[in-house]
Design a protein around this motif. Sequence first.
Motif, PDB file in Angstrom:
ATOM      1  N   UNK A  13       0.831  -1.205   0.000  1.00 33.70           N
ATOM      2  CA  UNK A  13       0.000   0.000   0.000  1.00 33.70           C
ATOM      3  C   UNK A  13       0.865   1.255   0.000  1.00 33.70           C
ATOM      4  N   UNK A  14       0.423   2.245  -0.740  1.00 31.27           N
ATOM      5  CA  UNK A  14       1.137   3.519  -0.811  1.00 31.27           C
ATOM      6  C   UNK A  14       1.306   4.126   0.584  1.00 31.27           C
ATOM      7  N   UNK A  15       0.300   3.945   1.414  1.00 39.69           N
ATOM      8  CA  UNK A  15       0.359   4.481   2.775  1.00 39.69           C
ATOM      9  C   UNK A  15       1.481   3.835   3.590  1.00 39.69           C
ATOM     10  N   UNK A  16       1.812   2.581   3.301  1.00 36.00           N
ATOM     11  CA  UNK A  16       2.906   1.908   3.996  1.00 36.00           C
ATOM     12  C   UNK A  16       4.249   2.528   3.610  1.00 36.00           C
ATOM     13  N   UNK A  17       4.428   2.786   2.342  1.00 29.25           N
ATOM     14  CA  UNK A  17       5.658   3.432   1.877  1.00 29.25           C
ATOM     15  C   UNK A  17       5.772   4.820   2.499  1.00 29.25           C
ATOM     16  N   UNK A  18       4.666   5.553   2.561  1.00 32.27           N
ATOM     17  CA  UNK A  18       4.687   6.882   3.182  1.00 32.27           C
ATOM     18  C   UNK A  18       5.047   6.794   4.662  1.00 32.27           C
ATOM     19  N   UNK A  19       4.534   5.791   5.351  1.00 32.55           N
ATOM     20  CA  UNK A  19       4.847   5.608   6.760  1.00 32.55           C
ATOM     21  C   UNK A  19       6.337   5.345   6.952  1.00 32.55           C
ATOM     22  N   UNK A  20       6.906   4.538   6.081  1.00 37.93           N
ATOM     23  CA  UNK A  20       8.346   4.256   6.143  1.00 37.93           C
ATOM     24  C   UNK A  20       9.139   5.529   5.858  1.00 37.93           C
ATOM     25  N   UNK A  21       8.729   6.279   4.840  1.00 40.82           N
ATOM     26  CA  UNK A  21       9.426   7.533   4.518  1.00 40.82           C
ATOM     27  C   UNK A  21       9.334   8.547   5.643  1.00 40.82           C
ATOM     28  N   UNK A  22       8.301   8.456   6.440  1.00 45.48           N
ATOM     29  CA  UNK A  22       8.152   9.352   7.575  1.00 45.48           C
ATOM     30  C   UNK A  22       9.065   8.997   8.739  1.00 45.48           C
ATOM     31  N   UNK A  23       9.731   7.864   8.644  1.00 46.05           N
ATOM     32  CA  UNK A  23      10.636   7.394   9.705  1.00 46.05           C
ATOM     33  C   UNK A  23      11.998   7.050   9.125  1.00 46.05           C
ATOM     34  N   UNK A  24      12.560   7.972   8.375  1.00 46.41           N
ATOM     35  CA  UNK A  24      13.843   7.732   7.715  1.00 46.41           C
ATOM     36  C   UNK A  24      15.001   7.716   8.712  1.00 46.41           C
ATOM     37  N   UNK A  25      15.977   6.879   8.407  1.00 39.58           N
ATOM     38  CA  UNK A  25      17.232   6.851   9.153  1.00 39.58           C
ATOM     39  C   UNK A  25      18.295   7.425   8.247  1.00 39.58           C
ATOM     40  N   UNK A  26      18.954   8.500   8.712  1.00 40.00           N
ATOM     41  CA  UNK A  26      19.941   9.206   7.892  1.00 40.00           C
ATOM     42  C   UNK A  26      21.376   8.796   8.201  1.00 40.00           C
ATOM     43  N   UNK A  27      21.572   8.017   9.259  1.00 37.77           N
ATOM     44  CA  UNK A  27      22.918   7.598   9.617  1.00 37.77           C
ATOM     45  C   UNK A  27      23.665   8.602  10.468  1.00 37.77           C
ATOM     46  N   UNK A  28      22.956   9.535  11.060  1.00 40.38           N
ATOM     47  CA  UNK A  28      23.609  10.533  11.911  1.00 40.38           C
ATOM     48  C   UNK A  28      24.103   9.890  13.205  1.00 40.38           C
ATOM     49  N   UNK A  29      25.243  10.351  13.721  1.00 37.58           N
ATOM     50  CA  UNK A  29      25.842   9.710  14.902  1.00 37.58           C
ATOM     51  C   UNK A  29      24.967   9.741  16.155  1.00 37.58           C
ATOM     52  N   UNK A  30      24.065  10.701  16.257  1.00 36.26           N
ATOM     53  CA  UNK A  30      23.227  10.795  17.456  1.00 36.26           C
ATOM     54  C   UNK A  30      21.935   9.983  17.350  1.00 36.26           C
ATOM     55  N   UNK A  31      21.769   9.215  16.286  1.00 33.47           N
ATOM     56  CA  UNK A  31      20.569   8.399  16.095  1.00 33.47           C
ATOM     57  C   UNK A  31      20.891   6.926  16.337  1.00 33.47           C
ATOM     58  N   UNK A  32      19.960   6.232  16.926  1.00 33.31           N
ATOM     59  CA  UNK A  32      20.134   4.837  17.321  1.00 33.31           C
ATOM     60  C   UNK A  32      19.694   3.894  16.197  1.00 33.31           C
ATOM     61  N   UNK A  33      20.624   3.155  15.603  1.00 37.54           N
ATOM     62  CA  UNK A  33      20.242   2.235  14.525  1.00 37.54           C
ATOM     63  C   UNK A  33      19.333   1.105  15.011  1.00 37.54           C
ATOM     64  N   UNK A  34      19.486   0.692  16.269  1.00 40.46           N
ATOM     65  CA  UNK A  34      18.632  -0.372  16.801  1.00 40.46           C
ATOM     66  C   UNK A  34      17.190   0.106  16.929  1.00 40.46           C
ATOM     67  N   UNK A  35      17.015   1.343  17.344  1.00 44.76           N
ATOM     68  CA  UNK A  35      15.667   1.916  17.425  1.00 44.76           C
ATOM     69  C   UNK A  35      15.056   2.003  16.037  1.00 44.76           C
ATOM     70  N   UNK A  36      15.877   2.335  15.035  1.00 46.24           N
ATOM     71  CA  UNK A  36      15.370   2.401  13.669  1.00 46.24           C
ATOM     72  C   UNK A  36      14.941   1.018  13.192  1.00 46.24           C
ATOM     73  N   UNK A  37      15.746   0.008  13.463  1.00 44.22           N
ATOM     74  CA  UNK A  37      15.379  -1.358  13.070  1.00 44.22           C
ATOM     75  C   UNK A  37      14.070  -1.771  13.733  1.00 44.22           C
ATOM     76  N   UNK A  38      13.911  -1.464  15.013  1.00 46.72           N
ATOM     77  CA  UNK A  38      12.681  -1.810  15.727  1.00 46.72           C
ATOM     78  C   UNK A  38      11.470  -1.126  15.088  1.00 46.72           C
ATOM     79  N   UNK A  39      11.625   0.146  14.734  1.00 43.16           N
ATOM     80  CA  UNK A  39      10.531   0.879  14.095  1.00 43.16           C
ATOM     81  C   UNK A  39      10.237   0.310  12.718  1.00 43.16           C
ATOM     82  N   UNK A  40      11.274  -0.008  11.979  1.00 42.22           N
ATOM     83  CA  UNK A  40      11.118  -0.573  10.636  1.00 42.22           C
ATOM     84  C   UNK A  40      10.369  -1.911  10.713  1.00 42.22           C
ATOM     85  N   UNK A  41      10.753  -2.759  11.651  1.00 40.56           N
ATOM     86  CA  UNK A  41      10.082  -4.047  11.829  1.00 40.56           C
ATOM     87  C   UNK A  41       8.625  -3.828  12.216  1.00 40.56           C
TER      88      UNK A  41
END
Length: 122
Positions: free
Chosen positions: A43-71
């Motif tokens: 669904x297009x809405x699913x892609x939009x939801x993912x785009x709304x939670x982008x991970x940019x790779x910034x040092x102050x962002x938690x990759x594990x939290x991003x994986x949890x959100x992505x899952x």
Amino acid sequence: MLEANTMANEQPRRLEDYSSTSVPQFFTSIARPEVQAQNITYPHSLIQLIHGNLFHGLPNKDPYAHLATCIEICNTVRIVGVPEDVVRLNLFSFSLSGEAKRWLHSFKGNSLRTWDEVVENF
């Protein structure tokens, strides 16, 4: 006047004028797994939801939290004949931007074949 006339006579450049003549063998680092489903559409809405939670790779962002959100986001969709790991593999690249997207593209084409490999490398 001559300059304006020269510009008017120039042909507009096309996108293909800037492209390479060689086609890359692979376009993604994540391999597309074989599945039993005939067609997989998200669904297009699913892609939009993912785009709304982008991970940019910034040092102050938690990759594990991003994986949890992505899952969590990927778990909102079920497709008959498609394992949940396949959904995650198909959608993960949409969740990355900037340095994180460059990181993903640094892998050889189709070299990440399982969700566990993506998680381990991420």
